[in-house]
Design an enzyme around this catalytic site. Sequence first.
Site, short mmCIF file in Angstrom:
data_model
loop_
_atom_site.label_atom_id
_atom_site.label_comp_id
_atom_site.label_asym_id
_atom_site.label_seq_id
_atom_site.Cartn_x
_atom_site.Cartn_y
_atom_site.Cartn_z
N SER A 96 0.72 -1.28 -0.16
CA SER A 96 0.14 -0.20 0.16
C SER A 96 1.02 1.20 0.11
CB SER A 96 -0.89 -0.11 1.34
OG SER A 96 -0.06 -0.11 2.27
N GLU A 129 1.18 5.62 1.04
CA GLU A 129 0.35 6.73 1.54
C GLU A 129 0.86 8.01 0.98
OE1 GLU A 129 0.83 6.50 6.02
OE2 GLU A 129 1.32 8.48 6.05
N THR A 154 -3.44 10.90 4.49
CA THR A 154 -3.53 11.21 6.11
C THR A 154 -4.54 12.18 6.29
OG1 THR A 154 -1.78 13.08 5.53
CG2 THR A 154 -1.00 10.84 6.18
N ASP A 187 -1.34 13.71 16.38
CA ASP A 187 -0.30 14.57 17.09
C ASP A 187 -0.77 15.81 17.13
OD1 ASP A 187 1.78 12.95 18.26
OD2 ASP A 187 2.68 12.59 15.94
N HIS A 239 7.03 3.91 20.60
CA HIS A 239 6.35 5.35 20.53
C HIS A 239 6.92 6.21 21.56
CE1 HIS A 239 3.52 8.70 21.22
NE2 HIS A 239 3.28 8.49 19.72
N PHE A 277 11.89 14.74 10.94
CA PHE A 277 10.60 13.71 11.07
C PHE A 277 10.99 12.58 12.15
CE2 PHE A 277 8.60 13.52 6.47
CZ PHE A 277 8.38 14.75 6.67
N HIS A 283 3.97 -0.93 3.34
CA HIS A 283 3.42 0.27 3.49
C HIS A 283 4.35 1.33 3.16
CE1 HIS A 283 0.08 3.18 4.08
NE2 HIS A 283 1.11 3.71 4.88
#
Length: 278
Positions: free
Chosen positions: A9, A11, A42, A102, A142, A209, A259
């Site tokens: 997939s 994004e 997104t 976020d 995370h 990022f 992905h």
Amino acid sequence: MSGEKRIYSFEFFPPKTVEGIAKLRDARKQLAQLDPKFFSVTFGAGGSTRDRTLETVLEIKADGLAAAPHISCISSTREEIREVLLQYKNHGFRHIVALRGDLPSGEASTSELRYAAELVEFIREETGDWFEIEVAAYPEIHPEATSARADLANFKRKVDAGADAAITQYFYNADAYFRFMEECDSMGITIPIYPGIMPIYNHAQLARFSAMCGAEIPRWLTLRLKDFGDDIASVRALGLDVVTELCDRLLTGGAPGLHFYTLNQAGAVSTIWQRLGI
Ligand code: FAD
């Protein structure tokens, strides 16, 4: 690799400008030839891209391609989320990526649903089995998690709430993914977990990022990328080698698919794809 069919997939983010829209159309045309299972789009926290996310998935759908909008719960009320879900349902979307989201720093949260697990529960309460739901997973933990164990327990809550599959945050260390898969297995988590793959387009952007999302760029890779400075061609050439090797290791090691975070560009993903011989 086993004979099982892998799932791929891509994004996108919803473009803001006329040029961005045109650029995304070109990228989508090229990437559609690779026949992914779906394109995801997104969603800005608090619904900041709500209309543009919808427009982008509608355009993908109008081209006869499968699209999965992302939805986030931070800074949205239950009623706002209900409306967005209904909108997607009424347009016939059956696949959604459910996230907490976020907040831009400094903004106060007005979330009624605090975590993605609560969002998944809410989507199931409101829409039953209508949506195939994907959630996020973090092989490198995370950044806000109090511990690796707590983060894994949270991932299990999302699965127990009704997630069908997961996509990981990007990483450049395949062992982090394999270790995470072992831990999921020991917790009885059996949903497919697709590695999220970030091609390397630009070192400064990647470093920015990564600092925000907790993805680790190996020291040797950072130093080599830094050596190239503004020589973007060399950055991308090394990036293609490193990311192709990573994808190859993941697929050979049993990942159910990949992905790609395309950043609305087709070039790097198409090259990696060809090199992998998918
Ligand atoms: P959660 O699963 O809710 O976890 C967030 C944090 O809270 C974790 O540290 C977790 O351990 C902790 N936690 C969870 N439950 C509890 C609890 N009960 N008690 C204490 N702590 C808890 N962001 C966007 O804004 N829009 C997007 O479209 C988007 N798409 C993404 C797609 C993918 C594939 C990925 C991997 C990320 C995406 N993100 C997006 C980023 C994502 O929103 C952030 O990573 C966000 O910080 C966490 O989202 P989550 O859904 O993983 O949150």
